[in-house]
Write a protein that holds these residues in place. Structure first.
Motif, PDB file in Angstrom:
ATOM      1  N   LYS A 191      -7.622   6.101   7.950  1.00 32.82           N
ATOM      2  CA  LYS A 191      -6.717   6.943   8.742  1.00 32.82           C
ATOM      3  C   LYS A 191      -7.057   8.425   8.555  1.00 32.82           C
ATOM      4  N   VAL A 192      -7.444   8.807   7.341  1.00 36.79           N
ATOM      5  CA  VAL A 192      -7.837  10.200   7.109  1.00 36.79           C
ATOM      6  C   VAL A 192      -9.070  10.532   7.953  1.00 36.79           C
ATOM      7  N   LYS A 193      -9.993   9.592   8.035  1.00 31.91           N
ATOM      8  CA  LYS A 193     -11.205   9.824   8.832  1.00 31.91           C
ATOM      9  C   LYS A 193     -10.827  10.034  10.306  1.00 31.91           C
ATOM     10  N   GLU A 194      -9.927   9.183  10.787  1.00 32.41           N
ATOM     11  CA  GLU A 194      -9.492   9.292  12.188  1.00 32.41           C
ATOM     12  C   GLU A 194      -8.878  10.685  12.435  1.00 32.41           C
ATOM     13  N   LEU A 195      -8.029  11.126  11.522  1.00 39.37           N
ATOM     14  CA  LEU A 195      -7.412  12.453  11.678  1.00 39.37           C
ATOM     15  C   LEU A 195      -8.454  13.561  11.611  1.00 39.37           C
ATOM     16  N   SER A 196      -9.461  13.368  10.764  1.00 42.01           N
ATOM     17  CA  SER A 196     -10.455  14.438  10.547  1.00 42.01           C
ATOM     18  C   SER A 196     -11.254  14.736  11.814  1.00 42.01           C
ATOM     19  N   PHE A 197     -11.261  13.791  12.770  1.00 41.38           N
ATOM     20  CA  PHE A 197     -11.971  14.022  14.034  1.00 41.38           C
ATOM     21  C   PHE A 197     -11.088  14.725  15.066  1.00 41.38           C
ATOM     22  N   ASN A 208       1.238   2.276   3.387  1.00 38.60           N
ATOM     23  CA  ASN A 208       1.482   0.980   4.024  1.00 38.60           C
ATOM     24  C   ASN A 208       2.988   0.780   4.185  1.00 38.60           C
ATOM     25  N   LYS A 209       3.347  -0.167   5.030  1.00 40.31           N
ATOM     26  CA  LYS A 209       4.770  -0.461   5.233  1.00 40.31           C
ATOM     27  C   LYS A 209       5.281  -1.342   4.088  1.00 40.31           C
ATOM     28  N   GLY A 210       6.578  -1.267   3.862  1.00 43.72           N
ATOM     29  CA  GLY A 210       7.173  -2.049   2.779  1.00 43.72           C
ATOM     30  C   GLY A 210       7.587  -1.157   1.634  1.00 43.72           C
ATOM     31  N   ILE A 211       8.577  -1.633   0.867  1.00 41.79           N
ATOM     32  CA  ILE A 211       9.100  -0.867  -0.275  1.00 41.79           C
ATOM     33  C   ILE A 211       8.915  -1.713  -1.528  1.00 41.79           C
ATOM     34  N   ILE A 212       8.430  -1.094  -2.578  1.00 43.50           N
ATOM     35  CA  ILE A 212       8.183  -1.842  -3.823  1.00 43.50           C
ATOM     36  C   ILE A 212       8.701  -1.074  -5.039  1.00 43.50           C
ATOM     37  N   THR A 213       8.917  -1.828  -6.123  1.00 37.68           N
ATOM     38  CA  THR A 213       8.933  -1.195  -7.442  1.00 37.68           C
ATOM     39  C   THR A 213       7.588  -1.585  -8.060  1.00 37.68           C
ATOM     40  N   ARG A 214       7.193  -0.919  -9.132  1.00 38.70           N
ATOM     41  CA  ARG A 214       5.922  -1.277  -9.793  1.00 38.70           C
ATOM     42  C   ARG A 214       5.979  -2.750 -10.219  1.00 38.70           C
ATOM     43  N   TYR A 215       7.159  -3.201 -10.652  1.00 41.21           N
ATOM     44  CA  TYR A 215       7.349  -4.590 -11.076  1.00 41.21           C
ATOM     45  C   TYR A 215       7.136  -5.545  -9.899  1.00 41.21           C
ATOM     46  N   ASP A 216       7.747  -5.248  -8.740  1.00 46.40           N
ATOM     47  CA  ASP A 216       7.559  -6.098  -7.541  1.00 46.40           C
ATOM     48  C   ASP A 216       6.080  -6.224  -7.214  1.00 46.40           C
ATOM     49  N   PHE A 217       5.399  -5.067  -7.272  1.00 45.06           N
ATOM     50  CA  PHE A 217       3.985  -5.036  -6.889  1.00 45.06           C
ATOM     51  C   PHE A 217       3.174  -5.953  -7.809  1.00 45.06           C
ATOM     52  N   ALA A 218       3.433  -5.852  -9.120  1.00 52.17           N
ATOM     53  CA  ALA A 218       2.685  -6.683 -10.076  1.00 52.17           C
ATOM     54  C   ALA A 218       2.996  -8.170  -9.857  1.00 52.17           C
ATOM     55  N   CYS A 219       4.260  -8.488  -9.531  1.00 55.43           N
ATOM     56  CA  CYS A 219       4.624  -9.897  -9.251  1.00 55.43           C
ATOM     57  C   CYS A 219       3.857 -10.394  -8.038  1.00 55.43           C
ATOM     58  N   LYS A 220       3.718  -9.540  -7.030  1.00 56.30           N
ATOM     59  CA  LYS A 220       2.985  -9.936  -5.820  1.00 56.30           C
ATOM     60  C   LYS A 220       1.506 -10.155  -6.150  1.00 56.30           C
ATOM     61  N   SER A 250      11.112   7.240  -3.696  1.00 56.45           N
ATOM     62  CA  SER A 250      10.162   8.168  -3.056  1.00 56.45           C
ATOM     63  C   SER A 250       9.415   7.472  -1.918  1.00 56.45           C
ATOM     64  N   VAL A 251      10.138   6.617  -1.210  1.00 53.03           N
ATOM     65  CA  VAL A 251       9.525   5.885  -0.088  1.00 53.03           C
ATOM     66  C   VAL A 251       9.165   6.881   1.020  1.00 53.03           C
ATOM     67  N   LEU A 252       7.938   6.769   1.536  1.00 55.82           N
ATOM     68  CA  LEU A 252       7.493   7.671   2.606  1.00 55.82           C
ATOM     69  C   LEU A 252       7.495   6.944   3.952  1.00 55.82           C
ATOM     70  N   ARG A 253       7.789   7.702   4.988  1.00 56.40           N
ATOM     71  CA  ARG A 253       7.667   7.179   6.357  1.00 56.40           C
ATOM     72  C   ARG A 253       6.552   7.955   7.058  1.00 56.40           C
ATOM     73  N   ASN A 254       5.652   7.240   7.732  1.00 50.86           N
ATOM     74  CA  ASN A 254       4.516   7.884   8.419  1.00 50.86           C
ATOM     75  C   ASN A 254       4.999   8.466   9.753  1.00 50.86           C
ATOM     76  N   MET A 262      -0.181   6.859  16.169  1.00 46.28           N
ATOM     77  CA  MET A 262      -1.358   6.555  15.334  1.00 46.28           C
ATOM     78  C   MET A 262      -0.978   5.719  14.117  1.00 46.28           C
ATOM     79  N   ASP A 263       0.270   5.265  14.064  1.00 47.22           N
ATOM     80  CA  ASP A 263       0.702   4.546  12.856  1.00 47.22           C
ATOM     81  C   ASP A 263       0.447   3.043  12.975  1.00 47.22           C
ATOM     82  N   ASP A 264      -0.782   2.657  12.616  1.00 47.70           N
ATOM     83  CA  ASP A 264      -1.093   1.223  12.628  1.00 47.70           C
ATOM     84  C   ASP A 264      -1.285   0.711  11.196  1.00 47.70           C
ATOM     85  N   LEU A 265      -0.679   1.398  10.218  1.00 50.17           N
ATOM     86  CA  LEU A 265      -0.820   0.966   8.825  1.00 50.17           C
ATOM     87  C   LEU A 265      -0.113  -0.377   8.649  1.00 50.17           C
TER      88      LEU A 265
END
Ligand SMILES: NC(=O)c1ccc[n+]([C@@H]2O[C@H](COP(=O)([O-])OP(=O)(O)OC[C@H]3O[C@@H](n4cnc5c(N)ncnc54)[C@H](OP(=O)(O)O)[C@@H]3O)[C@@H](O)[C@H]2O)c1
Length: 281
Positions: A191-197, A208-220, A250-254, A262-265
């Protein structure tokens, strides 16, 4: 004609992904050994290489190291970025600065867009925010890219650390009360490359979409790899101890990418499965 793209922190985790993503251009990979960004001579060293674009992921990325060594954090994350931004302004070229969700305080309970004012609560966030301020102050043609909890199949990052620990049967203890986004390095650099053009300069959230804690992420990670989740231990506000305070949410929205269509994440799980497809149990 190929662009000359200078990439700082080229041997760091994200730096390596940027070098690979831009391999069809003329990449100038810069390591700490090549140019110490804290040093004011970095300005001249960068301008003498005559890049057409600078991508700047080099930083002290550990919040705990920043908290323990504030001077180092200010020198690298803030002043180092100032030097890079001045060099880009002297060359009149765009600068892509990689920033973080930790510029936000975490006091909200809905995702942060680019329009919400930053208010960092730790040294890492404060020094990275000054990196953003210097980028804006000195370099008109800038992209500020805020991302979060980046993972990938190679390099030193959350995914490889968690996977290797689980594979070795080690216990891992992770917070289950700080909520954030996470980001596959390949999705980010694409995505950075696409923006750079484009000339759509400004601040962007790329996660990416979705909300996690570090614990959720490790379980996944454990689930996808087929490891038992027993060794993944959740920590709460009583048991989590670290030198740096972390934002609770600190969830971010694109949002800017959404506005530009351009949000196809993808959802993080889809990207995590891709990143792990070559991992063996
Ligand atoms: N990884 C994440 O989850 C994440 C999340 C949000 C934002 N970010 C941002 O993404 C960027 C890249 O992070 P990363 O995970 O790739 O970090 P990393 O693997 O630690 O890489 C950072 C690089 O910066 C270099 N560096 C440090 N001090 C320097 C100096 N004085 N002069 C020149 N180079 C210096 C380091 O080189 P040495 O090791 O040789 O010192 C290292 O190669 C950072 O700006 C970070 O704030 C990362």
């Amino acid at each position: 004609m190929k662009k000359r793209i200078l990439i700082t922190g080229a041997k760091g985790f994200l730096g390596q992904y940027f070098v690979k993503e831009f391999e069809d251009e003329e990449v100038i990979p810069i390591t700490h050994q090549d140019i110490n960004l804290e040093d004011k001579n970095a300005i001249e060293k960068i301008t003498s290489l005559k890049p057409d674009l600078v991508i700047h992921p080099a930083a002290i990325r550990s919040p705990d190291i920043c908290e323990e060594d504030p001077e180092k954090a200010w020198k690298v994350n803030a002043v180092g970025t100032k030097h890079v931004a001045i060099a880009c302004s002297l060359l009149d070229i765009p600068l892509i600065y990689i920033s973080t969700d930790y510029v936000f305080s975490g006091g909200k309970d809905t995702p942060y867009t680019e329009f919400y004012p930053p208010n960092p609560i730790n040294l890492y966030g404060k020094t990275k925010l000054y990196g953003e301020i210097f980028t804006k102050e000195f370099c008109k043609k800038h992209f500020i890219i805020r991302t979060s909890y980046v993972f990938g199949e190679y390099g030193n990052n959350a995914l490889t650390q968690i996977y290797n620990s689980l594979k070795e049967g080690k216990e891992i203890k992770l917070s289950n009360y700080h909520f954030a986004s996470c980001t596959y390095a390949k999705d980010l650099v694409r995505k950075v490359k696409e923006l750079s053009f484009t000339n759509l300069y400004g601040t962007y959230h790329i996660v990416n979409k979705g909300i996690i804690t570090r614990y959720d992420f490790a379980c996944k990670v454990a689930e996808i790899a087929g490891f038992s989740k027993e060794k993944v231990i959740p920590l709460n506000s009583e048991t989590f101890k670290a030198p740096a305070k972390r934002p609770l949410y600190s969830v971010l929205r694109n949002y800017m990418l959404e506005i530009y269509n351009m949000d196809d994440l993808p959802y993080y799980e889809e990207s995590l499965r891709k990143a792990m497809r070559l991992f063996k149990k």
